[in-house]
Design a protein around this motif. Structure first.
Motif, PDB file in Angstrom:
ATOM      1  N   PHE A  23       0.825  -1.207   0.000  1.00 27.65           N
ATOM      2  CA  PHE A  23       0.000   0.000   0.000  1.00 27.65           C
ATOM      3  C   PHE A  23       0.862   1.262   0.000  1.00 27.65           C
ATOM      4  CE2 PHE A  23      -2.350  -3.215   2.521  1.00 27.65           C
ATOM      5  CZ  PHE A  23      -3.385  -3.445   1.629  1.00 27.65           C
ATOM      6  N   PRO A  24       1.857   1.356  -0.886  1.00 27.41           N
ATOM      7  CA  PRO A  24       2.758   2.515  -0.830  1.00 27.41           C
ATOM      8  C   PRO A  24       2.065   3.835  -1.150  1.00 27.41           C
ATOM      9  CG  PRO A  24       3.132   1.293  -2.843  1.00 27.41           C
ATOM     10  CD  PRO A  24       2.166   0.482  -2.007  1.00 27.41           C
ATOM     11  N   MET A  25       0.935   3.774  -1.809  1.00 27.27           N
ATOM     12  CA  MET A  25       0.245   4.996  -2.208  1.00 27.27           C
ATOM     13  C   MET A  25      -0.781   5.470  -1.178  1.00 27.27           C
ATOM     14  SD  MET A  25       1.778   5.751  -4.930  1.00 27.27           S
ATOM     15  CE  MET A  25       0.794   7.037  -5.657  1.00 27.27           C
ATOM     16  N   SER A  26      -0.859   4.829  -0.020  1.00 26.45           N
ATOM     17  CA  SER A  26      -1.866   5.225   0.975  1.00 26.45           C
ATOM     18  C   SER A  26      -1.706   6.693   1.361  1.00 26.45           C
ATOM     19  CB  SER A  26      -1.799   4.326   2.204  1.00 26.45           C
ATOM     20  OG  SER A  26      -0.521   4.422   2.822  1.00 26.45           O
ATOM     21  N   PHE A  27      -0.484   7.145   1.521  1.00 26.15           N
ATOM     22  CA  PHE A  27      -0.216   8.543   1.854  1.00 26.15           C
ATOM     23  C   PHE A  27      -0.736   9.463   0.747  1.00 26.15           C
ATOM     24  CE2 PHE A  27       2.656  12.170   1.307  1.00 26.15           C
ATOM     25  CZ  PHE A  27       2.456  12.814   2.505  1.00 26.15           C
ATOM     26  N   ALA A  28      -0.433   9.097  -0.502  1.00 24.87           N
ATOM     27  CA  ALA A  28      -0.854   9.912  -1.642  1.00 24.87           C
ATOM     28  C   ALA A  28      -2.378   9.937  -1.771  1.00 24.87           C
ATOM     29  CB  ALA A  28      -0.215   9.400  -2.924  1.00 24.87           C
ATOM     30  N   ILE A  29      -3.016   8.815  -1.485  1.00 30.06           N
ATOM     31  CA  ILE A  29      -4.483   8.753  -1.557  1.00 30.06           C
ATOM     32  C   ILE A  29      -5.097   9.701  -0.529  1.00 30.06           C
ATOM     33  CG2 ILE A  29      -6.481   7.266  -1.077  1.00 30.06           C
ATOM     34  CD1 ILE A  29      -4.804   4.945  -2.314  1.00 30.06           C
ATOM     35  N   LEU A  30      -4.593   9.654   0.707  1.00 30.97           N
ATOM     36  CA  LEU A  30      -5.119  10.545   1.743  1.00 30.97           C
ATOM     37  C   LEU A  30      -4.859  12.006   1.397  1.00 30.97           C
ATOM     38  CD1 LEU A  30      -4.197   8.644   5.008  1.00 30.97           C
ATOM     39  CD2 LEU A  30      -6.456   8.916   3.986  1.00 30.97           C
ATOM     40  N   LEU A  31      -3.659  12.300   0.932  1.00 30.00           N
ATOM     41  CA  LEU A  31      -3.320  13.676   0.577  1.00 30.00           C
ATOM     42  C   LEU A  31      -4.196  14.168  -0.570  1.00 30.00           C
ATOM     43  CD1 LEU A  31      -1.379  15.867   1.530  1.00 30.00           C
ATOM     44  CD2 LEU A  31       0.205  15.126  -0.253  1.00 30.00           C
ATOM     45  N   SER A  32      -4.464  13.300  -1.546  1.00 25.31           N
ATOM     46  CA  SER A  32      -5.310  13.720  -2.670  1.00 25.31           C
ATOM     47  C   SER A  32      -6.752  13.967  -2.218  1.00 25.31           C
ATOM     48  CB  SER A  32      -5.272  12.700  -3.801  1.00 25.31           C
ATOM     49  OG  SER A  32      -5.957  11.528  -3.450  1.00 25.31           O
ATOM     50  N   GLN A  33      -7.227  13.185  -1.244  1.00 21.22           N
ATOM     51  CA  GLN A  33      -8.582  13.401  -0.730  1.00 21.22           C
ATOM     52  C   GLN A  33      -8.674  14.702   0.062  1.00 21.22           C
ATOM     53  OE1 GLN A  33     -11.455  11.613  -1.519  1.00 21.22           O
ATOM     54  NE2 GLN A  33      -9.899  11.066  -3.002  1.00 21.22           N
ATOM     55  N   ILE A  34      -7.642  14.990   0.838  1.00 22.14           N
ATOM     56  CA  ILE A  34      -7.617  16.252   1.569  1.00 22.14           C
ATOM     57  C   ILE A  34      -7.575  17.411   0.583  1.00 22.14           C
ATOM     58  CG2 ILE A  34      -6.230  17.690   3.133  1.00 22.14           C
ATOM     59  CD1 ILE A  34      -5.382  15.013   4.507  1.00 22.14           C
ATOM     60  N   LYS A  35      -6.777  17.255  -0.471  1.00 21.19           N
ATOM     61  CA  LYS A  35      -6.689  18.291  -1.507  1.00 21.19           C
ATOM     62  C   LYS A  35      -8.049  18.488  -2.181  1.00 21.19           C
ATOM     63  CE  LYS A  35      -4.436  19.337  -5.902  1.00 21.19           C
ATOM     64  NZ  LYS A  35      -3.487  18.855  -6.911  1.00 21.19           N
ATOM     65  N   SER A  36      -8.713  17.409  -2.551  1.00 22.59           N
ATOM     66  CA  SER A  36     -10.022  17.502  -3.202  1.00 22.59           C
ATOM     67  C   SER A  36     -11.044  18.186  -2.308  1.00 22.59           C
ATOM     68  CB  SER A  36     -10.537  16.116  -3.591  1.00 22.59           C
ATOM     69  OG  SER A  36      -9.734  15.562  -4.576  1.00 22.59           O
ATOM     70  N   LEU A  37     -11.044  17.825  -1.036  1.00 21.60           N
ATOM     71  CA  LEU A  37     -11.955  18.446  -0.081  1.00 21.60           C
ATOM     72  C   LEU A  37     -11.657  19.939   0.053  1.00 21.60           C
ATOM     73  CD1 LEU A  37     -14.270  17.930   1.902  1.00 21.60           C
ATOM     74  CD2 LEU A  37     -12.560  17.378   3.631  1.00 21.60           C
ATOM     75  N   TYR A  38     -10.381  20.278   0.167  1.00 21.97           N
ATOM     76  CA  TYR A  38      -9.961  21.677   0.262  1.00 21.97           C
ATOM     77  C   TYR A  38     -10.388  22.466  -0.979  1.00 21.97           C
ATOM     78  CZ  TYR A  38      -6.855  25.703  -0.062  1.00 21.97           C
ATOM     79  OH  TYR A  38      -6.359  26.973  -0.242  1.00 21.97           O
ATOM     80  N   LEU A  39     -10.131  21.918  -2.173  1.00 19.39           N
ATOM     81  CA  LEU A  39     -10.498  22.615  -3.407  1.00 19.39           C
ATOM     82  C   LEU A  39     -12.008  22.761  -3.546  1.00 19.39           C
ATOM     83  CD1 LEU A  39      -7.865  21.142  -5.896  1.00 19.39           C
ATOM     84  CD2 LEU A  39      -7.890  23.420  -4.846  1.00 19.39           C
ATOM     85  N   ALA A  40     -12.764  21.795  -3.030  1.00 20.23           N
ATOM     86  CA  ALA A  40     -14.226  21.909  -3.045  1.00 20.23           C
ATOM     87  C   ALA A  40     -14.691  23.014  -2.098  1.00 20.23           C
ATOM     88  CB  ALA A  40     -14.863  20.575  -2.666  1.00 20.23           C
ATOM     89  N   ILE A  41     -14.048  23.111  -0.942  1.00 21.54           N
ATOM     90  CA  ILE A  41     -14.411  24.144   0.035  1.00 21.54           C
ATOM     91  C   ILE A  41     -14.154  25.545  -0.522  1.00 21.54           C
ATOM     92  CG2 ILE A  41     -13.753  25.151   2.282  1.00 21.54           C
ATOM     93  CD1 ILE A  41     -13.393  22.222   3.269  1.00 21.54           C
ATOM     94  N   ILE A  42     -13.047  25.728  -1.240  1.00 20.80           N
ATOM     95  CA  ILE A  42     -12.759  27.061  -1.790  1.00 20.80           C
ATOM     96  C   ILE A  42     -13.420  27.279  -3.151  1.00 20.80           C
ATOM     97  CG2 ILE A  42     -10.606  27.297  -0.505  1.00 20.80           C
ATOM     98  CD1 ILE A  42      -9.093  26.829  -3.165  1.00 20.80           C
ATOM     99  N   GLY A  43     -14.197  26.285  -3.620  1.00 23.54           N
ATOM    100  CA  GLY A  43     -14.982  26.444  -4.835  1.00 23.54           C
ATOM    101  C   GLY A  43     -14.228  26.231  -6.134  1.00 23.54           C
ATOM    102  N   LYS A  44     -13.094  25.569  -6.096  1.00 25.88           N
ATOM    103  CA  LYS A  44     -12.310  25.343  -7.317  1.00 25.88           C
ATOM    104  C   LYS A  44     -12.698  24.058  -8.044  1.00 25.88           C
ATOM    105  CE  LYS A  44      -8.426  28.149  -7.325  1.00 25.88           C
ATOM    106  NZ  LYS A  44      -7.487  28.290  -8.370  1.00 25.88           N
ATOM    107  N   GLU A  45     -13.314  23.138  -7.345  1.00 29.55           N
ATOM    108  CA  GLU A  45     -13.760  21.899  -7.984  1.00 29.55           C
ATOM    109  C   GLU A  45     -14.924  21.319  -7.199  1.00 29.55           C
ATOM    110  OE1 GLU A  45     -11.081  18.168  -6.442  1.00 29.55           O
ATOM    111  OE2 GLU A  45     -10.153  19.424  -7.956  1.00 29.55           O
ATOM    112  N   THR A  46     -15.596  20.360  -7.812  1.00 31.05           N
ATOM    113  CA  THR A  46     -16.704  19.663  -7.170  1.00 31.05           C
ATOM    114  C   THR A  46     -16.151  18.434  -6.471  1.00 31.05           C
ATOM    115  OG1 THR A  46     -18.164  20.395  -8.929  1.00 31.05           O
ATOM    116  CG2 THR A  46     -18.947  18.590  -7.556  1.00 31.05           C
TER     117      THR A  46
END
Length: 166
Positions: A23-46
């Motif tokens: 599971f070497p990408m577990s860190f990247a998966i979590l970071l990408s989810q945090i990024k997606s949530l952040y970008l949704a909060i600031i209105g840059k993506e759904t």
């Protein structure tokens, strides 16, 4: 006197090894989810609800109850920094004691790097700036053509190096 190795340390080592290999990408998966949530909060993506977001929620809940369990047991990046730190100490046998004030000031660097990532890489999407997590993603994806992401790789090496000072 040699330090006794506890059974939990042995179990933790094998859990880290298993996670690093499978599971070497577990860190990247979590970071990408945090990024997606952040970008949704600031209105840059759904934001799209998916199984990776459930993984983030479970990790947050486990962290609330068990502390930095994910970072210390499962995260490939945490494992690599811990193992390189151990290797660094074994190879150089340096007992370096950082003055408390300097240590406290330098620990703030990780927050500066985090703010850099959030503002310049995530918010503005500037692909020209070095992104250490991109280098990490490439390495765990077995892309060893470092010349393609040299600045990112150097930034990652600097993070690993400075991690040994703290």
């Amino acid at each position: 006197m040699k330090r006794k190795i506890l059974p939990t340390q042995v179990i933790r080592f094998f859990v880290q090894l298993f996670s690093l290999l499978f599971f070497p990408m577990s860190f990247a998966i979590l970071l990408s989810q945090i990024k997606s949530l952040y970008l949704a909060i600031i209105g840059k993506e759904t934001f799209n609800w998916n199984s990776n977001f459930i993984f983030l929620i479970v990790t947050v809940i486990v962290t609330i109850f068990f502390g930095r369990f994910f970072c210390g047991w499962i995260c490939a990046f945490g494992t690599i920094t811990e193992w390189t730190n151990l290797l660094f100490r074994k190879l150089f046998k340096i007992k370096f004691e950082m003055p408390r004030k300097v240590d406290k000031a330098l620990k703030g660097l990780k927050y500066i790097v985090l703010i850099y990532l959030i503002i310049f890489i995530w918010t503005f999407g500037d692909k020209q700036l070095p992104d250490p997590w991109d280098a990490f993603d490439n390495l765990v994806s077995l892309n060893f053509n470092i010349s393609l992401y040299l600045a990112n790789f150097v930034f990652l090496l600097l993070i690993l190096f400075f991690h040994h000072l703290f």
